[in-house]
Enzyme design. Structure first.
Site, mmCIF file in Angstrom:
data_model
loop_
_atom_site.group_PDB
_atom_site.id
_atom_site.type_symbol
_atom_site.label_atom_id
_atom_site.label_comp_id
_atom_site.label_asym_id
_atom_site.label_seq_id
_atom_site.Cartn_x
_atom_site.Cartn_y
_atom_site.Cartn_z
ATOM 1 C CB CYS A 113 -0.933 -0.002 1.202
ATOM 2 S SG CYS A 113 -1.893 -1.518 1.302
ATOM 3 C CG HIS A 268 -3.205 3.079 2.153
ATOM 4 N ND1 HIS A 268 -3.864 2.660 1.025
ATOM 5 C CD2 HIS A 268 -3.216 2.023 3.012
ATOM 6 C CE1 HIS A 268 -4.241 1.404 1.176
ATOM 7 N NE2 HIS A 268 -3.869 0.995 2.377
ATOM 8 C CG ASN A 298 -7.000 -1.106 1.451
ATOM 9 O OD1 ASN A 298 -6.274 -0.735 0.523
ATOM 10 N ND2 ASN A 298 -6.507 -1.591 2.571
HETATM 11 O O1 UT7 Z 1 -4.054 -1.510 3.519
HETATM 12 C C1 UT7 Z 1 -3.069 -2.180 4.240
HETATM 13 C C2 UT7 Z 1 -3.133 -1.893 5.648
HETATM 14 N N1 UT7 Z 1 -4.323 -2.439 6.239
HETATM 15 C C3 UT7 Z 1 -4.870 -1.834 7.254
HETATM 16 O O2 UT7 Z 1 -4.420 -0.794 7.631
HETATM 17 C C4 UT7 Z 1 -6.012 -2.515 7.991
HETATM 18 C C5 UT7 Z 1 -5.868 -2.248 9.465
HETATM 19 N N2 UT7 Z 1 -6.869 -2.919 10.253
HETATM 20 C C6 UT7 Z 1 -8.164 -2.527 10.295
HETATM 21 O O3 UT7 Z 1 -8.550 -1.616 9.602
HETATM 22 C C7 UT7 Z 1 -9.100 -3.211 11.250
HETATM 23 O O4 UT7 Z 1 -8.339 -4.001 12.162
HETATM 24 C C8 UT7 Z 1 -10.154 -4.142 10.537
HETATM 25 C C9 UT7 Z 1 -11.168 -3.279 9.800
HETATM 26 C C10 UT7 Z 1 -9.449 -5.059 9.560
HETATM 27 C C11 UT7 Z 1 -10.907 -4.979 11.587
HETATM 28 O O5 UT7 Z 1 -11.533 -4.119 12.519
HETATM 29 P P1 UT7 Z 1 -11.338 -4.386 14.086
HETATM 30 O O6 UT7 Z 1 -12.178 -3.392 14.779
HETATM 31 O O7 UT7 Z 1 -9.876 -4.372 14.376
HETATM 32 O O8 UT7 Z 1 -11.991 -5.831 14.262
HETATM 33 P P2 UT7 Z 1 -11.320 -7.181 14.788
HETATM 34 O O9 UT7 Z 1 -10.441 -7.772 13.741
HETATM 35 O O10 UT7 Z 1 -10.746 -6.936 16.150
HETATM 36 O O11 UT7 Z 1 -12.610 -8.081 14.955
HETATM 37 C C12 UT7 Z 1 -13.637 -7.766 15.912
HETATM 38 C C13 UT7 Z 1 -14.783 -8.721 15.671
HETATM 39 C C14 UT7 Z 1 -14.360 -10.181 15.567
HETATM 40 O O12 UT7 Z 1 -15.376 -10.970 16.158
HETATM 41 P P3 UT7 Z 1 -15.184 -11.607 17.620
HETATM 42 O O13 UT7 Z 1 -13.974 -12.480 17.498
HETATM 43 O O14 UT7 Z 1 -14.955 -10.442 18.521
HETATM 44 O O15 UT7 Z 1 -16.462 -12.321 17.829
HETATM 45 C C15 UT7 Z 1 -14.350 -10.448 14.103
HETATM 46 O O16 UT7 Z 1 -14.575 -11.808 13.778
HETATM 47 O O17 UT7 Z 1 -15.417 -8.406 14.416
HETATM 48 C C16 UT7 Z 1 -15.511 -9.616 13.644
HETATM 49 N N3 UT7 Z 1 -15.465 -9.267 12.243
HETATM 50 C C17 UT7 Z 1 -16.550 -9.029 11.507
HETATM 51 N N4 UT7 Z 1 -17.848 -9.011 11.815
HETATM 52 C C18 UT7 Z 1 -18.710 -8.731 10.833
HETATM 53 C C19 UT7 Z 1 -14.359 -9.131 11.470
HETATM 54 N N5 UT7 Z 1 -14.729 -8.812 10.219
HETATM 55 C C20 UT7 Z 1 -16.083 -8.736 10.216
HETATM 56 C C21 UT7 Z 1 -17.040 -8.439 9.236
HETATM 57 N N6 UT7 Z 1 -18.337 -8.455 9.578
HETATM 58 N N7 UT7 Z 1 -16.690 -8.149 7.954
#
Ligand code: UT7
Length: 341
Positions: A113, A268, A298
């Site tokens: 990215c 980004h 993204n």
């Molecule tokens: O471009 C390259 C660089 N990339 C980035 O900068 C991405 C950086 N990371 C992020 O933007 C965020 O970490 C994400 C958007 C990827 C995820 O958001 P988060 O608030 O960090 O969520 P998480 O991964 O901690 O997940 C929280 C919960 C989990 O459920 P449990 O285990 O708490 O029950 C996930 O399974 O949200 C769940 N979850 C979803 N739920 C519904 C993860 N993805 C989804 C989804 N829909 N699409």
């Protein structure tokens, strides 16, 4: 650096197919509410039979038209992508052939990215020359070909598209350009975080002369999803919210300017929450941290030039303004450039 440079033109291309959050909720366990509140994404454009190089050519052609530069006057084409169509020829050579930029030499650059920002800085080093040099930078990604559409943690995040700029140390008519008031850059990487975002290119070779047992070999990063992207989202999130503001501070310091001198930051587009957290950390007016992620998702290295092009065409970004372009992502990589538009 005291470089005579000008962004002569910009362009972008997004595939026609638009996929909104509700459409994902029909194929995986997710919701519009989760995606919107956690990322700021409402919809994204996905290729429907198009290739990375086809999008690159369309964005590149628009940038050339905007710049008023003929293809044969391009000296260098740099394409950034982590989703090329071929290992060889590189995407830049395909763009050269289709645009008929017959005098350009061509290479691809992959810094995930951060790719566009790095290519922009590489171009600046070429422009720091006495002879006229004009560079076409195109960033193009079809992440839909490496997104696992059964993995809700990743597939909802990504979109496809391409963005491009033409930079030169001469005006389009060949006239001299005075060294710009502002240019500085800063880049960093942390290879120990490589496992936070992985996508496999090839398996270890098993050829007629090899008798090693590849089934016993552990993947360096524990990557188990073949060519599909795998991401430890929260780890990348933590990295991004510190690395990006720190890169911005470094380029301000190197350019000897203040945050108040900046008209806009073009970052980004990975997550609106990252952009808001970075703005807060920097003490930047959130309105100056530009975002278009709601409509694009993204698009990895393509996100900065797409965002730039859209805000230039909307009239928000204007000639002479001071911008910071900044990126972060897989590698881990990060960086920023302070420049005059
Ligand atoms: O471009 C390259 C660089 N990339 C980035 O900068 C991405 C950086 N990371 C992020 O933007 C965020 O970490 C994400 C958007 C990827 C995820 O958001 P988060 O608030 O960090 O969520 P998480 O991964 O901690 O997940 C929280 C919960 C989990 O459920 P449990 O285990 O708490 O029950 C996930 O399974 O949200 C769940 N979850 C979803 N739920 C519904 C993860 N993805 C989804 C989804 N829909 N699409």
């Amino acid at each position: 650096m005291n470089i005579p440079y000008k962004i002569l033109g910009n362009g972008s291309y997004l595939p026609e197919l638009t996929v909104d959050n509700e459409m994902y909720a029909q194929i995986i366990d997710t919701s519009d509410e989760w995606i919107t509140t956690r990322t700021g994404i409402s919809r994204r454009h996905l290729c429907d039979g198009e290739t990375t190089s086809e999008m690159a050519v369309k964005a590149g052609a628009k940038a050339l038209e905007d710049a008023g530069v003929l293809p044969e006057n391009i000296d260098i084409i740099i394409v950034t992508t982590l989703t090329p169509d071929y290992t060889t020829p590189n995407t830049a050579c395909i763009v050269q052939a289709d645009l008929k930029a017959v005098n350009a030499f061509c290479f691809d650059l992959n810094a995930a990215c951060t790719g566009f920002i790095q290519a922009f800085d590489v171009a600046m080093h070429y422009l720091n020359a006495t002879e006229p040099v004009t560079v076409l930078i195109v960033s193009a990604e079809s992440l839909s070909k490496i997104a696992d559409f059964t993995d809700r943690r990743t597939c909802v995040l990504f979109g496809d598209g391409a963005g491009a700029v033409v930079v030169s140390n001469r005006e389009a008519n060949g006239a001299d350009i005075a060294p710009a008031r502002v240019y500085s850059s800063f880049f960093g990487a942390d290879g120990t975080g490589g496992g936070y975002m992985t996508g496999k290119a090839f398996e270890v070779a098993v050829h007629p002369f090899s008798d090693s047992d590849q089934s016993a070999r552990a993947d360096r990063f524990g990557h188990e999803t073949g060519i599909y992207l795998s991401m430890k989202g929260p780890e990348v999130y933590k990295f991004a919210t510190t690395a990006m503001p720190s890169a911005v501070e470094k380029v301000l310091e190197r350019a000897k300017i203040n945050l108040t001198d900046i008209d806009y930051v073009v970052p980004h587009q990975a997550n609106d929450r990252i952009l808001q957290a970075a703005a807060k950390r920097l003490g930047l007016d959130p309105e100056k941290m530009l975002s278009n992620i709601a409509e694009t998702g993204n698009t990895s290295s393509a996100s900065v030039p797409i965002c730039l092009d859209q805000y230039v065409r909307s009239g928000l970004i204007q000639r002479g303004q001071t911008l910071i372009l900044t990126g972060f992502g897989g590698g881990l990589t990060y960086g920023a450039c302070a420049c005059i538009f």
